[in-house]
Design a protein around this motif. Structure first.
Motif, PDB file in Angstrom:
ATOM      1  N   VAL A 255       0.842  -1.198   0.000  1.00 48.82           N
ATOM      2  CA  VAL A 255       0.000   0.000   0.000  1.00 48.82           C
ATOM      3  C   VAL A 255       0.878   1.250   0.000  1.00 48.82           C
ATOM      4  O   VAL A 255       0.625   2.212  -0.745  1.00 48.82           O
ATOM      5  CB  VAL A 255      -0.939   0.000   1.227  1.00 48.82           C
ATOM      6  CG1 VAL A 255      -1.583   1.376   1.420  1.00 48.82           C
ATOM      7  CG2 VAL A 255      -2.025  -1.052   1.063  1.00 48.82           C
ATOM      8  N   GLU A 256       1.914   1.250   0.811  1.00 43.97           N
ATOM      9  CA  GLU A 256       2.802   2.403   0.865  1.00 43.97           C
ATOM     10  C   GLU A 256       3.522   2.613  -0.468  1.00 43.97           C
ATOM     11  O   GLU A 256       3.748   3.760  -0.884  1.00 43.97           O
ATOM     12  CB  GLU A 256       3.804   2.221   2.007  1.00 43.97           C
ATOM     13  CG  GLU A 256       3.149   2.315   3.385  1.00 43.97           C
ATOM     14  CD  GLU A 256       4.117   2.042   4.520  1.00 43.97           C
ATOM     15  OE1 GLU A 256       5.315   1.809   4.230  1.00 43.97           O
ATOM     16  OE2 GLU A 256       3.694   2.060   5.686  1.00 43.97           O
ATOM     17  N   ASN A 257       3.859   1.542  -1.159  1.00 41.39           N
ATOM     18  CA  ASN A 257       4.483   1.668  -2.481  1.00 41.39           C
ATOM     19  C   ASN A 257       3.521   2.292  -3.486  1.00 41.39           C
ATOM     20  O   ASN A 257       3.924   3.083  -4.347  1.00 41.39           O
ATOM     21  CB  ASN A 257       4.954   0.298  -2.976  1.00 41.39           C
ATOM     22  CG  ASN A 257       6.185  -0.198  -2.235  1.00 41.39           C
ATOM     23  OD1 ASN A 257       6.955   0.589  -1.696  1.00 41.39           O
ATOM     24  ND2 ASN A 257       6.372  -1.510  -2.204  1.00 41.39           N
ATOM     25  N   VAL A 258       2.226   1.934  -3.384  1.00 40.34           N
ATOM     26  CA  VAL A 258       1.219   2.533  -4.257  1.00 40.34           C
ATOM     27  C   VAL A 258       1.147   4.037  -4.029  1.00 40.34           C
ATOM     28  O   VAL A 258       1.099   4.833  -4.983  1.00 40.34           O
ATOM     29  CB  VAL A 258      -0.161   1.885  -4.025  1.00 40.34           C
ATOM     30  CG1 VAL A 258      -1.265   2.717  -4.676  1.00 40.34           C
ATOM     31  CG2 VAL A 258      -0.186   0.468  -4.575  1.00 40.34           C
ATOM     32  N   ILE A 259       1.132   4.440  -2.772  1.00 38.45           N
ATOM     33  CA  ILE A 259       1.044   5.869  -2.466  1.00 38.45           C
ATOM     34  C   ILE A 259       2.292   6.603  -2.957  1.00 38.45           C
ATOM     35  O   ILE A 259       2.202   7.707  -3.517  1.00 38.45           O
ATOM     36  CB  ILE A 259       0.851   6.067  -0.946  1.00 38.45           C
ATOM     37  CG1 ILE A 259      -0.511   5.510  -0.525  1.00 38.45           C
ATOM     38  CG2 ILE A 259       0.956   7.544  -0.570  1.00 38.45           C
ATOM     39  CD1 ILE A 259      -0.746   5.504   0.971  1.00 38.45           C
ATOM     40  N   LYS A 260       3.449   5.996  -2.763  1.00 37.73           N
ATOM     41  CA  LYS A 260       4.683   6.624  -3.231  1.00 37.73           C
ATOM     42  C   LYS A 260       4.682   6.791  -4.740  1.00 37.73           C
ATOM     43  O   LYS A 260       5.146   7.805  -5.256  1.00 37.73           O
ATOM     44  CB  LYS A 260       5.884   5.784  -2.779  1.00 37.73           C
ATOM     45  CG  LYS A 260       6.131   5.834  -1.279  1.00 37.73           C
ATOM     46  CD  LYS A 260       7.230   4.862  -0.867  1.00 37.73           C
ATOM     47  CE  LYS A 260       7.411   4.849   0.648  1.00 37.73           C
ATOM     48  NZ  LYS A 260       8.411   3.826   1.088  1.00 37.73           N
ATOM     49  N   SER A 261       4.162   5.792  -5.465  1.00 36.17           N
ATOM     50  CA  SER A 261       4.130   5.893  -6.926  1.00 36.17           C
ATOM     51  C   SER A 261       3.176   6.996  -7.383  1.00 36.17           C
ATOM     52  O   SER A 261       3.408   7.642  -8.404  1.00 36.17           O
ATOM     53  CB  SER A 261       3.721   4.555  -7.540  1.00 36.17           C
ATOM     54  OG  SER A 261       2.370   4.252  -7.259  1.00 36.17           O
ATOM     55  N   ALA A 262       2.112   7.235  -6.605  1.00 37.91           N
ATOM     56  CA  ALA A 262       1.159   8.284  -6.968  1.00 37.91           C
ATOM     57  C   ALA A 262       1.773   9.668  -6.823  1.00 37.91           C
ATOM     58  O   ALA A 262       1.314  10.627  -7.459  1.00 37.91           O
ATOM     59  CB  ALA A 262      -0.100   8.170  -6.101  1.00 37.91           C
ATOM     60  N   LYS A 263       2.808   9.772  -6.021  1.00 44.47           N
ATOM     61  CA  LYS A 263       3.473  11.066  -5.866  1.00 44.47           C
ATOM     62  C   LYS A 263       4.145  11.510  -7.157  1.00 44.47           C
ATOM     63  O   LYS A 263       4.463  12.696  -7.321  1.00 44.47           O
ATOM     64  CB  LYS A 263       4.504  11.000  -4.740  1.00 44.47           C
ATOM     65  CG  LYS A 263       3.894  10.856  -3.346  1.00 44.47           C
ATOM     66  CD  LYS A 263       4.971  10.840  -2.274  1.00 44.47           C
ATOM     67  CE  LYS A 263       4.362  10.723  -0.877  1.00 44.47           C
ATOM     68  NZ  LYS A 263       5.399  10.722   0.193  1.00 44.47           N
ATOM     69  N   SER A 264       4.344  10.562  -8.089  1.00 44.91           N
ATOM     70  CA  SER A 264       4.952  10.905  -9.371  1.00 44.91           C
ATOM     71  C   SER A 264       4.076  11.843 -10.192  1.00 44.91           C
ATOM     72  O   SER A 264       4.548  12.478 -11.143  1.00 44.91           O
ATOM     73  CB  SER A 264       5.240   9.631 -10.174  1.00 44.91           C
ATOM     74  OG  SER A 264       4.023   8.972 -10.508  1.00 44.91           O
ATOM     75  N   MET A 265       2.797  11.962  -9.820  1.00 48.23           N
ATOM     76  CA  MET A 265       1.907  12.901 -10.490  1.00 48.23           C
ATOM     77  C   MET A 265       2.199  14.348 -10.098  1.00 48.23           C
ATOM     78  O   MET A 265       1.650  15.283 -10.682  1.00 48.23           O
ATOM     79  CB  MET A 265       0.450  12.574 -10.158  1.00 48.23           C
ATOM     80  CG  MET A 265      -0.009  11.205 -10.617  1.00 48.23           C
ATOM     81  SD  MET A 265      -1.744  10.871 -10.176  1.00 48.23           S
ATOM     82  CE  MET A 265      -2.606  12.039 -11.241  1.00 48.23           C
TER      83      MET A 265
END
Length: 369
Positions: A255-265
């Motif tokens: 879940v934390e990896n998903v949130i981190k990847s969303a920061k790429s926006m």
């Protein structure tokens, strides 16, 4: 005749507790009621100066057999009014343990202590931790719990020797940015898009289908009254559950990896995990003691397999914090419907004396160890 008298006393206790519910950390009147009961029965007890709850004891020496009852009610809407409401059976759990005290007064054992823990704030998930910190199970050998079960799991005159709750934890998150005009979407990052991307990627988190788990977004907020403003700020929350504490940790990492990847926006996102409730750590020995109590009360046909549920209970913090404890929670059939936490939950009150008898047998067997 003895059981009829006990049943009447149990109903009297239950009706008082049911009609005087108190929410988590507010169970002071409930504590006072149990205190009066213990004083009348001549049972030594102690209370706490900084929180509700009460601990009583019978006997002395080892082994120390503890029995826990949760005290708090839920805050929910009933008939259009928000109020405290016992819709999870905690009023029944307290009644059963108070009935156990009455039953054990007629029993005799050579050595051993039976400790009764009336615990606040199970619904908040941190009442058990507070009791552990106060040392109520530091010297305990066994710990029994009890919980009424919905009719889909158990019917009246059925019981399970353990409830294998899953682990649960919640995530709350905030997205930070600036609002911008609907005609100029290139000027910022839409918080709704960020939340949508995260929700979509969460559904791609997969583990073995042989394992039970779930990840749900349970809160999503962004935007205001003006429909021509793209929101830069937003909030979301997740409910994450797993059959074991180890699996929950693996899910949290993904879940934390998903949130981190969303920061790429280009969005700034902060989050924290809250209200962890551990999965059950069940002692086979304690489970067998409850099984013996069930069979003695209902016969072989009334004893079912251990219950596996995605629900949670802070009871399991006792064994997480004090691994030496041998613990199990009795699942008690009561024809409970339509379900736990339903504002109009009802159950067959004759189960109260069943719970007393099962726990009495299990406790007496534990004292022989």
């Amino acid at each position: 005749m003895e059981n009829i008298g006990l049943q009447n006393r149990l109903l009297e206790i239950f009706h008082y507790l049911h009609e005087h519910p108190e929410t988590s950390w507010n169970e002071y009147n409930t504590t006072a009621y149990i205190r009066q009961f213990l004083e009348k029965e001549g049972i030594p007890y102690k209370v706490f100066d900084d929180c509700p709850g009460i601990v009583a004891e019978m006997g002395n020496g080892k082994p120390v057999v503890a029995v826990r009852a949760d005290m708090d009610a839920l805050w929910q809407e009933v008939d259009g009014e928000f109020k405290a409401n016992h819709s999870c059976g905690h009023d029944a759990h307290m009644t059963i343990v108070m009935g156990l005290i009455l039953k054990l007064k007629t029993c005799h054992w050579k050595k051993g202590t039976v400790r009764f823990i009336f615990q606040p704030a199970e619904e908040k998930g941190n009442g058990a931790i507070t009791m552990v910190e106060k040392g109520v199970v530091d010297d305990a050998d066994y710990l029994f719990g009890v919980h009424l079960r919905p009719i889909e799991e158990l019917r009246l005159k059925q019981a399970a020797p353990s409830i294998r709750h899953g682990a649960a934890e919640f995530l709350v998150a905030n997205i930070y940015g600036s609002d911008f005009h609907g005609a100029r979407p290139h000027q910022g990052v839409n918080a709704i898009d960020v939340i949508s991307l995260i929700n979509f990627q969460l559904k791609n988190i997969c583990f073995s289908p042989q394992q039970s788990y779930s990840i749900k977004m349970t809160k999503c907020q962004a935007g205001g009254e003006n429909l021509n403003i793209i929101p830069g700020n937003g909030q979301f929350a997740l409910d994450v559950r797993a059959e074991s504490n180890q699996l929950l940790q693996k899910i949290k990492e993904k879940v934390e990896n998903v949130i981190k990847s969303a920061k790429s926006m280009g969005a700034e996102i902060s989050y924290k995990w809250i209200d962890f409730t551990p999965a059950a750590e069940v002692s086979t020995e304690t489970e067998n003691l409850l099984r013996k109590g069930i069979i003695e009360t209902f016969g072989e046909s009334g004893c079912v397999s251990s219950l596996v549920t995605s629900g949670s209970d802070d009871f399991h913090f006792y064994t997480i914090k004090r691994p030496h404890l041998k613990a199990a929670m009795l699942g008690l059939g009561a024809n409970l419907k339509p379900g736990l936490h339903h504002p109009y939950m009802t159950f067959d009150h004759s189960c109260l004396i069943d719970g007393v008898q099962i726990l009495k047998t299990a406790v007496m067997e534990a004292l022989k160890k």
